[in-house]
Design a protein around this motif. Structure first.
Motif, PDB file in Angstrom:
ATOM      1  N   LEU A 230     -23.627  72.671 -35.925  1.00 59.49           N
ATOM      2  CA  LEU A 230     -24.830  73.466 -36.113  1.00 59.49           C
ATOM      3  C   LEU A 230     -25.461  73.888 -34.793  1.00 59.49           C
ATOM      4  N   ALA A 231     -25.074  73.250 -33.697  1.00 56.99           N
ATOM      5  CA  ALA A 231     -25.558  73.701 -32.392  1.00 56.99           C
ATOM      6  C   ALA A 231     -25.096  75.129 -32.108  1.00 56.99           C
ATOM      7  N   ALA A 232     -23.886  75.465 -32.566  1.00 56.55           N
ATOM      8  CA  ALA A 232     -23.378  76.832 -32.375  1.00 56.55           C
ATOM      9  C   ALA A 232     -24.188  77.827 -33.195  1.00 56.55           C
ATOM     10  N   LEU A 233     -24.566  77.433 -34.414  1.00 51.79           N
ATOM     11  CA  LEU A 233     -25.393  78.310 -35.246  1.00 51.79           C
ATOM     12  C   LEU A 233     -26.786  78.462 -34.653  1.00 51.79           C
ATOM     13  N   ASP A 234     -27.333  77.374 -34.148  1.00 56.87           N
ATOM     14  CA  ASP A 234     -28.654  77.411 -33.510  1.00 56.87           C
ATOM     15  C   ASP A 234     -28.624  78.342 -32.297  1.00 56.87           C
ATOM     16  N   GLN A 235     -27.560  78.260 -31.503  1.00 56.95           N
ATOM     17  CA  GLN A 235     -27.425  79.130 -30.338  1.00 56.95           C
ATOM     18  C   GLN A 235     -27.268  80.592 -30.746  1.00 56.95           C
ATOM     19  N   TRP A 236     -26.542  80.836 -31.823  1.00 56.06           N
ATOM     20  CA  TRP A 236     -26.369  82.206 -32.310  1.00 56.06           C
ATOM     21  C   TRP A 236     -27.721  82.804 -32.706  1.00 56.06           C
ATOM     22  N   LEU A 237     -28.546  82.019 -33.382  1.00 51.14           N
ATOM     23  CA  LEU A 237     -29.867  82.504 -33.796  1.00 51.14           C
ATOM     24  C   LEU A 237     -30.735  82.842 -32.600  1.00 51.14           C
ATOM     25  N   ASP A 238     -30.540  82.167 -31.490  1.00 50.61           N
ATOM     26  CA  ASP A 238     -31.330  82.432 -30.293  1.00 50.61           C
ATOM     27  C   ASP A 238     -30.825  83.646 -29.526  1.00 50.61           C
ATOM     28  N   GLN A 239     -29.515  83.761 -29.393  1.00 49.66           N
ATOM     29  CA  GLN A 239     -28.950  84.713 -28.446  1.00 49.66           C
ATOM     30  C   GLN A 239     -28.357  85.966 -29.075  1.00 49.66           C
ATOM     31  N   ARG A 240     -27.941  85.905 -30.346  1.00 50.49           N
ATOM     32  CA  ARG A 240     -27.193  87.040 -30.891  1.00 50.49           C
ATOM     33  C   ARG A 240     -27.731  87.492 -32.246  1.00 50.49           C
ATOM     34  N   ILE A 241     -29.028  87.270 -32.471  1.00 49.72           N
ATOM     35  CA  ILE A 241     -29.607  87.614 -33.765  1.00 49.72           C
ATOM     36  C   ILE A 241     -29.609  89.120 -34.003  1.00 49.72           C
ATOM     37  N   GLY A 242     -29.539  89.913 -32.938  1.00 45.79           N
ATOM     38  CA  GLY A 242     -29.534  91.360 -33.090  1.00 45.79           C
ATOM     39  C   GLY A 242     -28.154  91.979 -33.030  1.00 45.79           C
ATOM     40  N   ASP A 243     -27.118  91.159 -32.946  1.00 45.64           N
ATOM     41  CA  ASP A 243     -25.755  91.672 -32.863  1.00 45.64           C
ATOM     42  C   ASP A 243     -25.309  92.306 -34.176  1.00 45.64           C
ATOM     43  N   ARG A 244     -24.432  93.275 -34.040  1.00 42.38           N
ATOM     44  CA  ARG A 244     -23.792  93.846 -35.230  1.00 42.38           C
ATOM     45  C   ARG A 244     -22.670  92.937 -35.732  1.00 42.38           C
ATOM     46  N   ALA A 245     -22.184  92.046 -34.863  1.00 35.81           N
ATOM     47  CA  ALA A 245     -21.062  91.180 -35.219  1.00 35.81           C
ATOM     48  C   ALA A 245     -21.456  90.176 -36.297  1.00 35.81           C
ATOM     49  N   LEU A 246     -20.486  89.841 -37.140  1.00 39.10           N
ATOM     50  CA  LEU A 246     -20.630  88.759 -38.110  1.00 39.10           C
ATOM     51  C   LEU A 246     -20.003  87.500 -37.528  1.00 39.10           C
ATOM     52  N   LEU A 247     -20.541  86.356 -37.912  1.00 37.55           N
ATOM     53  CA  LEU A 247     -20.019  85.082 -37.431  1.00 37.55           C
ATOM     54  C   LEU A 247     -19.117  84.480 -38.505  1.00 37.55           C
ATOM     55  N   LEU A 248     -17.841  84.326 -38.161  1.00 37.66           N
ATOM     56  CA  LEU A 248     -16.866  83.721 -39.066  1.00 37.66           C
ATOM     57  C   LEU A 248     -16.572  82.309 -38.578  1.00 37.66           C
ATOM     58  N   VAL A 249     -16.898  81.329 -39.405  1.00 38.77           N
ATOM     59  CA  VAL A 249     -16.690  79.923 -39.063  1.00 38.77           C
ATOM     60  C   VAL A 249     -15.539  79.379 -39.890  1.00 38.77           C
ATOM     61  N   LEU A 250     -14.547  78.841 -39.206  1.00 43.03           N
ATOM     62  CA  LEU A 250     -13.439  78.149 -39.867  1.00 43.03           C
ATOM     63  C   LEU A 250     -13.428  76.724 -39.333  1.00 43.03           C
ATOM     64  N   ALA A 251     -13.735  75.774 -40.206  1.00 39.24           N
ATOM     65  CA  ALA A 251     -13.825  74.368 -39.815  1.00 39.24           C
ATOM     66  C   ALA A 251     -12.783  73.572 -40.589  1.00 39.24           C
ATOM     67  N   VAL A 252     -11.979  72.813 -39.866  1.00 35.19           N
ATOM     68  CA  VAL A 252     -10.902  72.041 -40.493  1.00 35.19           C
ATOM     69  C   VAL A 252     -10.837  70.662 -39.865  1.00 35.19           C
ATOM     70  N   GLN A 253     -10.845  69.644 -40.691  1.00 34.59           N
ATOM     71  CA  GLN A 253     -10.440  68.306 -40.257  1.00 34.59           C
ATOM     72  C   GLN A 253      -9.161  67.975 -41.024  1.00 34.59           C
ATOM     73  N   PHE A 254      -8.086  67.784 -40.259  1.00 33.02           N
ATOM     74  CA  PHE A 254      -6.770  67.594 -40.871  1.00 33.02           C
ATOM     75  C   PHE A 254      -5.992  66.559 -40.064  1.00 33.02           C
TER      76      PHE A 254
END
Length: 408
Positions: A230-254
């Motif tokens: 969630l630190a990455a999401l928190d940073q995104w909200l601070d720095q890239r809230i106006g970006d046109r880009a979408l954030l795609l998260v792929l998380a795997v524990q395997f």
């Protein structure tokens, strides 16, 4: 960057107003000193001229008193103006921080795979099993060395090639997200966050990942981003809230190196910025997560309350609480917070993913967001997520809101 409203400086100290009785006393004292000085040092004939005597005795003391009084008034006005300026700047800073803290992300698409989902199952089936509290944590052979340990895994076939299993996991995740991405133009920028803990050599699993992406049919180009949890999401909200880009998260524990008490899980989430993304209808909103600063009950309580305040939302409005990635030694702290912040903790209101699946590691927060989003899609109200990612990391609190609730 964390938004700490409790660290905002206090209001300015207001200057004390000039005291009327004190200055009246000073005026009388100056007049007495003036009269005494005139008697001692003045011409003796002044006593025979009362008008001249009093003019000389009082004019200088009154003039000095007026100069001092005017200086005191100017000092008070200056201090008052400085305090007003401080308070105005403080209010502007607080409003800015509150607006920044209340940013949120659209949840546009979800993919979730746990040990409770069979290959032929629909996502709704897995959610039903999750919400019912079914246990997937059991003693079974480890994927890497075959030792019998208590954990949950995405495939119970210990003899199957791990690469083949991982390829099918990623292929299924991307297949679940592809229909949503197909509604977007080819030039839609995608920022990719890979949050993984895979017990295979990096070169090996990255080769599998590239194969899965090539075969997914997704047209958009991806731009890797750094970060985890969630630190990455928190940073995104601070720095890239106006970006046109979408954030795609792929998380795997395997196939983690130490599988005892762990859960294999694969999560895919597509997030959009509310200011720029208008093509897709959001499923839910994830509001700014809040992390405890120290592993103490007080810090976890602050994080929970602040996460609720970012919505803002009364804790009694929460319909479901998700607990995931929280080690056993923090169970007492978790229970203490729930006693201070009234939330539903009965069998239907609290979902302990650790007890059902095991510790999902790096996938913990994303797993709870995915499950909560699927629950919201079925009509459940606001959700609260308590999540961790390991013994060394602080716990997080976050609110997941239905779209309809924010439109009221």
């Amino acid at each position: 960057m964390p938004i700490r409203l409790d660290k905002i400086p206090p209001l300015a100290l207001r200057p004390q107003r000039p005291r009327f009785l004190l200055w009246l006393g000073l005026l009388l004292l100056f007049c007495l000193l003036g009269a005494g000085g005139t008697l001692l040092f003045g011409d003796k004939t002044l006593l025979q001229r009362p008008s001249d005597f009093w003019r000389m005795a009082l004019s200088i003391p009154i003039l000095v008193w007026c100069v001092l009084g005017f200086g005191r008034v100017l000092l008070h006005v200056g201090q008052q103006g400085a305090a007003d300026g401080w308070d105005e700047a403080r209010e502007v800073d607080m409003i800015r921080k509150i607006r920044q803290g209340r940013r949120s992300q659209q949840v546009l698409a979800v993919s979730l795979q746990t040990a409770l989902r069979q290959p032929e199952d629909e996502p709704a089936t897995q959610l039903e099993v999750l919400l019912s509290g079914t246990m997937a944590l059991k003693s079974q052979a480890s994927r890497l060395d075959g030792a019998t340990l208590r954990h949950s895994c995405l495939s119970c076939d210990a003899d199957e090639n791990p690469e083949a299993i991982l390829l099918s996991i990623w292929a299924q995740t991307l297949a679940n997200l592809a229909p949503t991405l197909a509604q977007l133009p080819d030039d839609q920028p995608l920022a990719l966050l890979l949050d993984t803990d895979i017990g295979l050599p990096d070169k090996q699993w990255r080769r599998v990942w590239r194969q899965a992406w090539r075969e997914s049919g997704i047209r958009q180009c991806i731009e890797p981003v750094d970060g985890s949890g969630l630190a990455a999401l928190d940073q995104w909200l601070d720095q890239r809230i106006g970006d046109r880009a979408l954030l795609l998260v792929l998380a795997v524990q395997f196939a983690p190196q130490q599988p005892e008490g762990t859960a294999e899980a694969a999560v895919g989430l597509l997030f959009g910025n509310r200011l720029t993304q208008t093509t897709l209808a959001p499923i839910a909103y994830i509001h700014r997560p809040e992390q405890e600063r120290k592993p103490t009950p007080d810090d976890l309580l602050y994080a929970a309350r602040q996460a609720l305040d970012w919505v803002p939302l009364e804790s009694t409005s929460i319909e479901r609480v998700w607990r995931v990635g929280i080690d056993a030694q923090r169970a007492v702290d978790f229970a203490s917070v729930l006693s201070e912040v009234p939330m539903p903790v009965n069998k239907t209101g609290l979902c302990n993913l650790d007890a059902m699946l095991g510790h999902p590691g790096c996938a913990s927060p994303w797993l709870a967001i995915a499950a909560g989003t699927q629950a919201i899609a079925r009509g459940v109200g606001p959700q609260f997520i308590f999540s961790g990612g390991g013994a060394a990391a602080g716990l997080w609190g976050a609110v997941l809101m239905p779209v309809s609730a924010l439109l009221k």
